[in-house]
Motif scaffolding. Structure first.
Motif, PDB file in Angstrom:
ATOM      1  N   ASN A 243     -44.019 -56.619  40.880  1.00  0.00           N
ATOM      2  CA  ASN A 243     -44.020 -56.331  39.444  1.00  0.00           C
ATOM      3  C   ASN A 243     -43.274 -55.042  39.129  1.00  0.00           C
ATOM      4  OD1 ASN A 243     -45.986 -54.539  40.539  1.00  0.00           O
ATOM      5  ND2 ASN A 243     -46.887 -54.308  38.513  1.00  0.00           N
ATOM      6  N   GLY A 244     -42.546 -54.503  40.140  1.00  0.00           N
ATOM      7  CA  GLY A 244     -41.887 -53.220  39.978  1.00  0.00           C
ATOM      8  C   GLY A 244     -40.404 -53.332  39.692  1.00  0.00           C
ATOM      9  N   PRO A 245     -39.676 -52.216  39.824  1.00  0.00           N
ATOM     10  CA  PRO A 245     -38.250 -52.195  39.496  1.00  0.00           C
ATOM     11  C   PRO A 245     -37.382 -53.021  40.429  1.00  0.00           C
ATOM     12  CG  PRO A 245     -38.973 -50.092  40.402  1.00  0.00           C
ATOM     13  CD  PRO A 245     -40.202 -50.882  40.138  1.00  0.00           C
ATOM     14  N   TYR A 246     -37.894 -53.326  41.635  1.00  0.00           N
ATOM     15  CA  TYR A 246     -37.142 -54.137  42.599  1.00  0.00           C
ATOM     16  C   TYR A 246     -38.019 -55.264  43.128  1.00  0.00           C
ATOM     17  CZ  TYR A 246     -34.282 -49.862  42.786  1.00  0.00           C
ATOM     18  OH  TYR A 246     -33.508 -48.771  42.460  1.00  0.00           O
ATOM     19  N   TYR A 247     -37.380 -56.235  43.767  1.00  0.00           N
ATOM     20  CA  TYR A 247     -38.103 -57.282  44.487  1.00  0.00           C
ATOM     21  C   TYR A 247     -37.455 -57.454  45.858  1.00  0.00           C
ATOM     22  CZ  TYR A 247     -34.201 -60.478  43.470  1.00  0.00           C
ATOM     23  OH  TYR A 247     -32.958 -61.064  43.396  1.00  0.00           O
ATOM     24  N   VAL A 248     -38.208 -57.956  46.825  1.00  0.00           N
ATOM     25  CA  VAL A 248     -37.678 -58.183  48.170  1.00  0.00           C
ATOM     26  C   VAL A 248     -36.835 -59.445  48.139  1.00  0.00           C
ATOM     27  CG1 VAL A 248     -38.238 -58.570  50.599  1.00  0.00           C
ATOM     28  CG2 VAL A 248     -39.675 -57.048  49.221  1.00  0.00           C
ATOM     29  N   SER A 249     -35.539 -59.286  48.380  1.00  0.00           N
ATOM     30  CA  SER A 249     -34.630 -60.433  48.300  1.00  0.00           C
ATOM     31  C   SER A 249     -34.324 -61.033  49.661  1.00  0.00           C
ATOM     32  CB  SER A 249     -33.318 -60.017  47.626  1.00  0.00           C
ATOM     33  OG  SER A 249     -32.633 -59.051  48.412  1.00  0.00           O
ATOM     34  N   ASP A 250     -34.423 -60.229  50.727  1.00  0.00           N
ATOM     35  CA  ASP A 250     -34.037 -60.746  52.043  1.00  0.00           C
ATOM     36  C   ASP A 250     -34.679 -59.898  53.136  1.00  0.00           C
ATOM     37  OD1 ASP A 250     -32.826 -62.269  53.980  1.00  0.00           O
ATOM     38  OD2 ASP A 250     -30.854 -61.340  53.783  1.00  0.00           O
ATOM     39  N   ILE A 251     -35.171 -60.549  54.183  1.00  0.00           N
ATOM     40  CA  ILE A 251     -35.706 -59.861  55.356  1.00  0.00           C
ATOM     41  C   ILE A 251     -35.045 -60.452  56.597  1.00  0.00           C
ATOM     42  CG2 ILE A 251     -37.738 -59.321  56.747  1.00  0.00           C
ATOM     43  CD1 ILE A 251     -39.454 -59.648  54.264  1.00  0.00           C
ATOM     44  N   SER A 252     -34.367 -59.616  57.366  1.00  0.00           N
ATOM     45  CA  SER A 252     -33.816 -60.021  58.649  1.00  0.00           C
ATOM     46  C   SER A 252     -34.600 -59.296  59.726  1.00  0.00           C
ATOM     47  CB  SER A 252     -32.329 -59.646  58.747  1.00  0.00           C
ATOM     48  OG  SER A 252     -31.836 -59.905  60.053  1.00  0.00           O
ATOM     49  N   GLU A 253     -35.272 -60.032  60.588  1.00  0.00           N
ATOM     50  CA  GLU A 253     -36.225 -59.442  61.534  1.00  0.00           C
ATOM     51  C   GLU A 253     -35.614 -58.362  62.426  1.00  0.00           C
ATOM     52  OE1 GLU A 253     -38.361 -62.297  63.775  1.00  0.00           O
ATOM     53  OE2 GLU A 253     -39.223 -63.283  62.025  1.00  0.00           O
ATOM     54  N   ASP A 254     -34.343 -58.502  62.745  1.00  0.00           N
ATOM     55  CA  ASP A 254     -33.733 -57.526  63.657  1.00  0.00           C
ATOM     56  C   ASP A 254     -32.617 -56.719  63.009  1.00  0.00           C
ATOM     57  OD1 ASP A 254     -32.035 -59.628  63.350  1.00  0.00           O
ATOM     58  OD2 ASP A 254     -31.532 -59.860  65.467  1.00  0.00           O
ATOM     59  N   LYS A 255     -32.537 -56.738  61.648  1.00  0.00           N
ATOM     60  CA  LYS A 255     -31.428 -56.037  61.004  1.00  0.00           C
ATOM     61  C   LYS A 255     -31.844 -55.190  59.805  1.00  0.00           C
ATOM     62  CE  LYS A 255     -27.831 -59.324  62.420  1.00  0.00           C
ATOM     63  NZ  LYS A 255     -26.784 -60.266  61.944  1.00  0.00           N
ATOM     64  N   TYR A 256     -32.510 -55.786  58.812  1.00  0.00           N
ATOM     65  CA  TYR A 256     -32.717 -55.044  57.567  1.00  0.00           C
ATOM     66  C   TYR A 256     -33.763 -55.713  56.687  1.00  0.00           C
ATOM     67  CZ  TYR A 256     -29.728 -58.803  55.838  1.00  0.00           C
ATOM     68  OH  TYR A 256     -29.202 -60.051  55.547  1.00  0.00           O
ATOM     69  N   VAL A 257     -34.167 -54.955  55.650  1.00  0.00           N
ATOM     70  CA  VAL A 257     -34.921 -55.483  54.512  1.00  0.00           C
ATOM     71  C   VAL A 257     -34.123 -55.083  53.278  1.00  0.00           C
ATOM     72  CG1 VAL A 257     -37.042 -55.415  53.158  1.00  0.00           C
ATOM     73  CG2 VAL A 257     -37.152 -55.255  55.655  1.00  0.00           C
ATOM     74  N   LYS A 258     -33.825 -56.051  52.429  1.00  0.00           N
ATOM     75  CA  LYS A 258     -33.037 -55.774  51.234  1.00  0.00           C
ATOM     76  C   LYS A 258     -33.896 -55.988  49.997  1.00  0.00           C
ATOM     77  CE  LYS A 258     -28.658 -56.757  50.974  1.00  0.00           C
ATOM     78  NZ  LYS A 258     -27.350 -57.466  50.864  1.00  0.00           N
ATOM     79  N   ILE A 259     -33.839 -55.019  49.090  1.00  0.00           N
ATOM     80  CA  ILE A 259     -34.512 -55.180  47.806  1.00  0.00           C
ATOM     81  C   ILE A 259     -33.468 -55.088  46.689  1.00  0.00           C
ATOM     82  CG2 ILE A 259     -36.674 -54.238  48.693  1.00  0.00           C
ATOM     83  CD1 ILE A 259     -36.118 -51.654  47.200  1.00  0.00           C
ATOM     84  N   LYS A 260     -33.654 -55.893  45.643  1.00  0.00           N
ATOM     85  CA  LYS A 260     -32.708 -55.934  44.535  1.00  0.00           C
ATOM     86  C   LYS A 260     -33.399 -55.619  43.216  1.00  0.00           C
ATOM     87  CE  LYS A 260     -29.322 -59.236  46.368  1.00  0.00           C
ATOM     88  NZ  LYS A 260     -28.638 -60.533  46.126  1.00  0.00           N
ATOM     89  N   LYS A 261     -32.613 -55.169  42.269  1.00  0.00           N
ATOM     90  CA  LYS A 261     -33.126 -54.855  40.937  1.00  0.00           C
ATOM     91  C   LYS A 261     -33.735 -56.103  40.309  1.00  0.00           C
ATOM     92  CE  LYS A 261     -30.153 -54.007  37.595  1.00  0.00           C
ATOM     93  NZ  LYS A 261     -29.206 -53.280  36.716  1.00  0.00           N
ATOM     94  N   SER A 262     -34.930 -55.941  39.785  1.00  0.00           N
ATOM     95  CA  SER A 262     -35.624 -57.059  39.146  1.00  0.00           C
ATOM     96  C   SER A 262     -35.117 -57.261  37.728  1.00  0.00           C
ATOM     97  CB  SER A 262     -37.132 -56.802  39.129  1.00  0.00           C
ATOM     98  OG  SER A 262     -37.795 -57.777  38.361  1.00  0.00           O
ATOM     99  N   GLU A 263     -34.706 -58.491  37.439  1.00  0.00           N
ATOM    100  CA  GLU A 263     -34.189 -58.790  36.107  1.00  0.00           C
ATOM    101  C   GLU A 263     -35.307 -58.926  35.070  1.00  0.00           C
ATOM    102  OE1 GLU A 263     -34.923 -62.612  38.299  1.00  0.00           O
ATOM    103  OE2 GLU A 263     -34.016 -60.666  38.731  1.00  0.00           O
TER     104      GLU A 263
END
Length: 554
Positions: A243-263
């Motif tokens: 419910n915040g300014p970003y949401y979790v868009s992608d999780i790569s177990e051995d690389k990264y976690v990406k969050i994007k601006k919530s529309e």
């Protein structure tokens, strides 16, 4: 785009050569300037993402379960609590439109902002349909309700929750007893009225309660979504409802976690497109990667890293810990207070560069708006007094073995301290020294398997009374076992004070007790170093240097 730009140039040349109409010329010059600005943004890309390293991919992004600093950093950017941090690091209403509190700070009531929403994907998601049903776009209520905050606290205080952050809920009426299995959840001092009013009843006055509501453990959880996710909540992007300014868009177990601006987030303008939390265990290289053109934006740098003071990088030093000499009072030999005091008085603090008198770090608040004023304790280095206490000890003359654990950087200074001890206690007491790396030292401290340790005590985001409370005999997650009813009562008295001056004085008494009984000797400040590119503006860094809040950054 390039072909269109060539046409504009050709038209411009024609107009210049013809020199027919100054008005047309001015219009085309203005049009050219607008076009160049537009093309410039195209050539550099429209997206603005920030990059920061993390040491591990969080096992879960459930705000109740997450324990790692990296996981909490993601949580505070993807959720909004009743209160939030603004771009000046002030505590302001978040999902709460407004709030009231009783004069004694024991009762807080929050009235929710009707515009706070849970984010659902723009387009229908099959994975989400599997959880919420085929018609979830029509049937799922995206409004953030008071029950979402009630449910978060209920989950936090459930007896099966082992997350140490549950400690932050303990001042809520009956929360501690419920967590310890001594009371029913129905007795929890949290109640809701309609969908938009929630009230907290506290055991003791707490001016700092608003701040605690910004922490991950108080982030809302939608009851319906949680129950339908059937124990998988927080494990995958499709199983995380933010419910915040970003949401979790992608999780790569051995690389990264990406969050994007919530529309769907409308409370304030988010000034960038998101953040990528990159898995990188090579902490010693963070500084170099920050300097790379496509490297990191911001990073917490290991204390022992030699920074290069690069002109493109800004360094922030945060005094958030104190390197402290700790005599473990649960050790078979060190439980003798006279023996502890013998070592205490035989400790020459001048072996360390700084002359500090508190294990509670600088700038630690007593309340949201007021720093803690530490007790002005006089640490005495007196070998004769040390010998007198040793003569009084019950283990005088016995053959005993002790080990001092410290970081490699403290080895020589620790040897100087041990030499003075050895002169007082004689050859019957064998005192060895072991040097450990940062992680080994923390493991030893947390397992309480040390005799004597030189250990940085972190304030984290706690207030002074909370740091002391974390040493309470009932707080199992602490790094030291102080079993003293007198000390426990001193801590409770500090927590119970509503006036900041009275609370400060009560904390002083508890802190003084620790020194009087020969358990702690503060040695020097231990800094957290945060670095970011100078070109980046308005990243909010928490006062302990662990969390970066990105919505205002550009």
């Amino acid at each position: 785009m390039r072909r269109s730009f060539a046409v504009y140039l050709k038209n411009y040349d024609i107009i210049i050569n013809m020199r027919k109409n100054k008005f047309i010329l001015k219009l085309n010059v203005i049009f050219m300037a607008i076009t160049l600005v537009f093309l410039s943004s195209c050539s550099f890309g429209g997206d603005k993402f920030f990059y920061t390293p993390i040491l591990a991919i969080p096992e879960t992004l459930d705000s109740r379960e997450v324990t790692s600093i990296d996981g909490k950093n993601i949580i505070i950017n993807c959720y909004q609590g009743l209160m939030r941090v603004d771009e000046n690091n002030n505590i302001v209403p978040g999902c709460a439109l407004r709030y009231t509190h009783s004069p004694d700070f024991r009762r807080y009531t929050f009235y929710l902002n009707e515009n706070c929403k849970w984010r659902l994907p723009k387009k229908k998601s099959k994975k989400l349909a599997d959880i919420l049903g085929e018609d979830y776009e029509k049937t799922f209520n995206t409004k953030v309700k008071a029950d979402d905050f009630l449910f978060a606290v209920q989950r936090a205080v459930s007896p099966e929750n082992t997350n140490p952050d549950v400690f932050f809920t303990y001042n809520i009426k009956n929360a501690k007893e419920i967590h310890q299995g001594k009371a029913d959840i129905s007795s929890l001092g949290v109640s809701t009225s309609l969908d938009n009013v929630i009230t907290f009843e506290l055991e003791n006055p707490d001016e700092n309660f608003l701040y605690k509501l910004t922490l991950p453990v108080f982030m809302p959880t939608n009851r319906e979504f949680f129950e339908k996710s059937k124990g998988r909540y927080g494990l995958l992007p499709t199983l995380i409802l933010s419910n915040g300014p970003y949401y979790v868009s992608d999780i790569s177990e051995d690389k990264y976690v990406k969050i994007k601006k919530s529309e769907t987030f409308k409370d304030y303008k988010v000034k960038n497109d998101g953040v990528t939390f990159v898995l990188d265990e090579e902490q010693n290289l963070y500084d170099e990667k920050l300097a790379e053109r496509k490297g990191y934006t911001i990073a917490k740098i290991p204390v022992n890293t030699e920074t290069k003071n690069l002109p493109s990088i800004k360094s922030i030093e945060i005094n958030n810990a104190v390197k402290t000499l700790i005599f473990n009072p649960s050790n078979a030999n060190l439980k003798d207070i006279n023996f502890r005091k013998a070592l205490f008085y035989a400790t020459d603090k001048k072996a360390f560069a700084e002359n500090i008198n508190s294990f509670i770090s600088k700038n630690t608040p007593i309340t949201i708006n007021k720093d803690y004023k530490s007790v002005d304790y006089k640490f005495i280095y007196d070998k004769n007094l040390a010998k007198t206490n040793y003569a009084r000890s019950s283990i005088r003359g016995e053959k005993i073995n002790l080990t001092v654990s410290c970081l490699k950087e403290d080895e020589q200074r620790a040897k100087m301290i041990i030499a003075n001890w050895q002169e007082v206690v004689g050859i019957n007491t064998s005192i060895k020294l072991e040097t450990l790396d940062y992680n080994e030292l923390f493991e030893k401290a947390n397992s309480k398997t040390y005799d004597i340790i030189i250990f940085p005590i972190f304030a984290e985001n706690k207030f002074a009374d909370e740091i002391l409370m974390s040493l309470h005999s009932n707080f199992k997650e602490n790094f030291i076992s102080i079993q003293s009813l007198e000390f426990d009562n001193l801590i409770y008295n500090a927590s119970a004070q509503s006036n900041s001056s009275a609370k400060n004085e009560a904390c002083n008494k508890a802190e003084k007790w620790i020194y009087d009984t020969g358990i702690f000797i503060p040695l020097e400040n231990y800094k957290t170093l945060v670095e970011h590119r100078k070109s980046v503006k308005n990243i909010v860094v928490s006062r302990d240097g662990n969390f970066f809040f990105f919505p205002f950054a550009k």
